[in-house]
Design an enzyme around this catalytic site. Sequence first.
Site, PDB file in Angstrom:
ATOM      1  N   ARG A 115     -10.668  37.406  23.208  1.00  0.00           N
ATOM      2  CA  ARG A 115      -9.818  36.309  22.711  1.00  0.00           C
ATOM      3  C   ARG A 115     -10.596  35.041  22.385  1.00  0.00           C
ATOM      4  O   ARG A 115     -10.027  33.964  22.276  1.00  0.00           O
ATOM      5  CB  ARG A 115      -8.695  35.963  23.693  1.00  0.00           C
ATOM      6  CG  ARG A 115      -7.747  37.108  23.923  1.00  0.00           C
ATOM      7  CD  ARG A 115      -6.366  36.613  24.296  1.00  0.00           C
ATOM      8  NE  ARG A 115      -5.472  37.741  24.457  1.00  0.00           N
ATOM      9  CZ  ARG A 115      -5.305  38.385  25.599  1.00  0.00           C
ATOM     10  NH1 ARG A 115      -5.931  37.982  26.684  1.00  0.00           N
ATOM     11  NH2 ARG A 115      -4.487  39.411  25.664  1.00  0.00           N
ATOM     12  N   LYS A 137     -15.209  28.375   8.772  1.00  0.00           N
ATOM     13  CA  LYS A 137     -14.556  29.551   8.191  1.00  0.00           C
ATOM     14  C   LYS A 137     -15.371  30.785   8.563  1.00  0.00           C
ATOM     15  O   LYS A 137     -16.578  30.828   8.333  1.00  0.00           O
ATOM     16  CB  LYS A 137     -14.517  29.436   6.668  1.00  0.00           C
ATOM     17  CG  LYS A 137     -13.461  28.489   6.152  1.00  0.00           C
ATOM     18  CD  LYS A 137     -13.403  28.607   4.644  1.00  0.00           C
ATOM     19  CE  LYS A 137     -12.425  27.610   4.057  1.00  0.00           C
ATOM     20  NZ  LYS A 137     -12.475  27.631   2.588  1.00  0.00           N
ATOM     21  N   GLU A 179     -24.949  24.641  -4.503  1.00  0.00           N
ATOM     22  CA  GLU A 179     -23.996  23.966  -3.604  1.00  0.00           C
ATOM     23  C   GLU A 179     -24.496  22.562  -3.257  1.00  0.00           C
ATOM     24  O   GLU A 179     -23.720  21.635  -3.072  1.00  0.00           O
ATOM     25  CB  GLU A 179     -23.783  24.770  -2.311  1.00  0.00           C
ATOM     26  CG  GLU A 179     -23.281  26.202  -2.494  1.00  0.00           C
ATOM     27  CD  GLU A 179     -21.785  26.308  -2.826  1.00  0.00           C
ATOM     28  OE1 GLU A 179     -21.079  25.287  -2.832  1.00  0.00           O
ATOM     29  OE2 GLU A 179     -21.343  27.446  -3.091  1.00  0.00           O
ATOM     30  N   LYS A 221     -20.509  17.741   3.518  1.00  0.00           N
ATOM     31  CA  LYS A 221     -19.485  18.762   3.741  1.00  0.00           C
ATOM     32  C   LYS A 221     -18.652  18.427   4.987  1.00  0.00           C
ATOM     33  O   LYS A 221     -17.422  18.505   4.954  1.00  0.00           O
ATOM     34  CB  LYS A 221     -20.104  20.153   3.862  1.00  0.00           C
ATOM     35  CG  LYS A 221     -19.026  21.190   4.106  1.00  0.00           C
ATOM     36  CD  LYS A 221     -19.376  22.583   3.713  1.00  0.00           C
ATOM     37  CE  LYS A 221     -18.116  23.447   3.894  1.00  0.00           C
ATOM     38  NZ  LYS A 221     -18.418  24.856   3.948  1.00  0.00           N
ATOM     39  N   GLU A 231      -7.761  22.732   4.782  1.00  0.00           N
ATOM     40  CA  GLU A 231      -7.636  22.888   3.340  1.00  0.00           C
ATOM     41  C   GLU A 231      -6.239  22.574   2.801  1.00  0.00           C
ATOM     42  O   GLU A 231      -5.638  23.359   2.087  1.00  0.00           O
ATOM     43  CB  GLU A 231      -8.043  24.320   2.956  1.00  0.00           C
ATOM     44  CG  GLU A 231      -8.689  24.368   1.597  1.00  0.00           C
ATOM     45  CD  GLU A 231      -9.622  25.548   1.410  1.00  0.00           C
ATOM     46  OE1 GLU A 231      -9.940  26.246   2.386  1.00  0.00           O
ATOM     47  OE2 GLU A 231     -10.066  25.724   0.273  1.00  0.00           O
ATOM     48  N   ARG A 235     -10.014  18.870   0.874  1.00  0.00           N
ATOM     49  CA  ARG A 235     -11.043  19.913   0.993  1.00  0.00           C
ATOM     50  C   ARG A 235     -11.222  20.695  -0.308  1.00  0.00           C
ATOM     51  O   ARG A 235     -12.248  21.336  -0.528  1.00  0.00           O
ATOM     52  CB  ARG A 235     -10.713  20.844   2.162  1.00  0.00           C
ATOM     53  CG  ARG A 235     -11.872  21.757   2.540  1.00  0.00           C
ATOM     54  CD  ARG A 235     -11.675  22.361   3.909  1.00  0.00           C
ATOM     55  NE  ARG A 235     -12.699  23.345   4.209  1.00  0.00           N
ATOM     56  CZ  ARG A 235     -12.932  23.823   5.412  1.00  0.00           C
ATOM     57  NH1 ARG A 235     -12.231  23.397   6.430  1.00  0.00           N
ATOM     58  NH2 ARG A 235     -13.860  24.715   5.615  1.00  0.00           N
ATOM     59  N   ASN A 239     -14.421  22.880  -3.707  1.00  0.00           N
ATOM     60  CA  ASN A 239     -14.253  24.019  -4.583  1.00  0.00           C
ATOM     61  C   ASN A 239     -14.651  23.733  -6.026  1.00  0.00           C
ATOM     62  O   ASN A 239     -14.471  24.575  -6.909  1.00  0.00           O
ATOM     63  CB  ASN A 239     -12.786  24.432  -4.515  1.00  0.00           C
ATOM     64  CG  ASN A 239     -12.637  25.882  -4.195  1.00  0.00           C
ATOM     65  OD1 ASN A 239     -12.273  26.652  -5.061  1.00  0.00           O
ATOM     66  ND2 ASN A 239     -12.981  26.275  -2.983  1.00  0.00           N
ATOM     67  N   HIS A 242     -15.922  26.333  -8.531  1.00  0.00           N
ATOM     68  CA  HIS A 242     -15.651  27.641  -7.933  1.00  0.00           C
ATOM     69  C   HIS A 242     -14.503  28.406  -8.582  1.00  0.00           C
ATOM     70  O   HIS A 242     -14.418  29.617  -8.418  1.00  0.00           O
ATOM     71  CB  HIS A 242     -15.382  27.493  -6.433  1.00  0.00           C
ATOM     72  CG  HIS A 242     -16.629  27.325  -5.618  1.00  0.00           C
ATOM     73  ND1 HIS A 242     -17.447  26.228  -5.744  1.00  0.00           N
ATOM     74  CD2 HIS A 242     -17.209  28.109  -4.678  1.00  0.00           C
ATOM     75  CE1 HIS A 242     -18.471  26.341  -4.904  1.00  0.00           C
ATOM     76  NE2 HIS A 242     -18.350  27.486  -4.245  1.00  0.00           N
ATOM     77  N   HIS A 246     -16.097  31.727  -9.175  1.00  0.00           N
ATOM     78  CA  HIS A 246     -15.661  32.963  -8.519  1.00  0.00           C
ATOM     79  C   HIS A 246     -15.295  34.026  -9.554  1.00  0.00           C
ATOM     80  O   HIS A 246     -15.596  35.206  -9.374  1.00  0.00           O
ATOM     81  CB  HIS A 246     -14.454  32.706  -7.619  1.00  0.00           C
ATOM     82  CG  HIS A 246     -14.830  32.136  -6.280  1.00  0.00           C
ATOM     83  ND1 HIS A 246     -14.035  31.232  -5.604  1.00  0.00           N
ATOM     84  CD2 HIS A 246     -15.909  32.340  -5.494  1.00  0.00           C
ATOM     85  CE1 HIS A 246     -14.622  30.903  -4.461  1.00  0.00           C
ATOM     86  NE2 HIS A 246     -15.761  31.553  -4.365  1.00  0.00           N
ATOM     87  N   HIS A 258     -23.961  33.937  -6.098  1.00  0.00           N
ATOM     88  CA  HIS A 258     -22.930  32.919  -5.913  1.00  0.00           C
ATOM     89  C   HIS A 258     -23.402  31.575  -6.486  1.00  0.00           C
ATOM     90  O   HIS A 258     -22.663  30.895  -7.193  1.00  0.00           O
ATOM     91  CB  HIS A 258     -22.593  32.790  -4.435  1.00  0.00           C
ATOM     92  CG  HIS A 258     -21.493  31.797  -4.164  1.00  0.00           C
ATOM     93  ND1 HIS A 258     -20.198  32.012  -4.560  1.00  0.00           N
ATOM     94  CD2 HIS A 258     -21.520  30.570  -3.581  1.00  0.00           C
ATOM     95  CE1 HIS A 258     -19.459  30.956  -4.210  1.00  0.00           C
ATOM     96  NE2 HIS A 258     -20.236  30.074  -3.617  1.00  0.00           N
TER      97      HIS A 258
END
Length: 364
Positions: A115, A137, A179, A221, A231, A235, A239, A242, A246, A258
């Site tokens: 947990r 994330k 980035e 960041k 988000e 936030r 992106n 992106h 993406h 990427h």
Amino acid sequence: MHYDVNLKRNVDESYPILVVKSQQEIIDEISQLSYNKYALITDSNVQKLYGRTTLFSMGSVFSFEAGEQNKKIETVLSICEKMQGEGFGRDSLIIALGGGVVGDMAGFAASIYMRGIDYIQIPTTTLAIADSSVGGKTGVDTKYGKNLLGAFKQPIAVYVYPEFCKTLPETEYLNGMAETIKHGMIADASFCDYLEVNREMILKRDVDVLGKVALSNCKIKAGVVEKDPHEKGLRRILNYGHTIGHAIEHISKFKLSHGQAVSIGMAVEGKIACMLGNLEIKSLQRQNKLLSDYGLPIVIPDEFNIDDILEIIKLDKKSKNGLARFSLPCDIGRMSKFDGEWASSAEEPIIRGAISESLSRDGH
Ligand code: ADP
Ligand code: ZN
């Protein structure tokens, strides 16, 4: 009859990011924390390169075959079961040593192991240093897409040892620069100046300069994530580049890295910002020059089809009512707020126009 279970919580998930000069410094820091056992999670490439260094003697090593294709629940499960076989309890610490793939999976393992147990990040790629080691994330891919299973789980510390970047293949190394330039564009014009002035040292992988770049990346960041951890609005500026990025990364079947995809994405989305009248052309040109000077692409390769791109961007997580939305700059170092949404839709002809001007066959 009823009873309200009141679990309103005010949690403090703060953690330090340290740029260190030696592996020993990391070991000294970790040894001051009181954990019973250490599980070092890494991939086969990092193990091959660094397996004989002191960090690897800290505890048991759980290594998996390198590659995004192994970023799946089965790998996490196998690591967790091996840890259980070796008697790792709740008082254990997971150490994620590697790029984004390692960090995402080790963080996810930490979020579900008994947990949830603590973990630290030691990112070894420029991309992971600049991006994935901040923000909490974690997760894995499924056959339906990237990062579709996961959790928010903050590490208790991040240790950046820039020396690790010296062994990265050139394209991997430049991946993180996309980035990095993005961070300058969305939040800090003086960081863009720094990247222009110190290009040679950065490309030479000078560790002192890399340490400074790492810290600026983390600060920018973290500054955004602190204001919007889950988000909801701001936030979205992270992106930038992106939505398009993406899509072309996906269409290229990940032949474009990427960083390369995001670089092209910034060129196209910057163009959209210009067409909407939000950004001056000369700012876009400056951004694009910075990207190219770092060996990053700014045109879409010939074989791409505009309709395929338009189709995919509608599925982006920022989309609203079936319309793609973009986070767009209004200047070097500043993003458009769009009523607190930090993202805006654009008419299809504008998106189409920006993409078609960015196709290499048009000679741009
Ligand atoms: P990311 O680029 O998202 O951080 P990965 O975790 O996939 O993604 O790392 C990219 C590749 O670089 C992987 O093949 C990984 O094994 C390898 N790698 C990670 N760190 C280093 C390093 N310091 N030197 C050389 N290769 C590395
Ligand atoms: Zn990215």
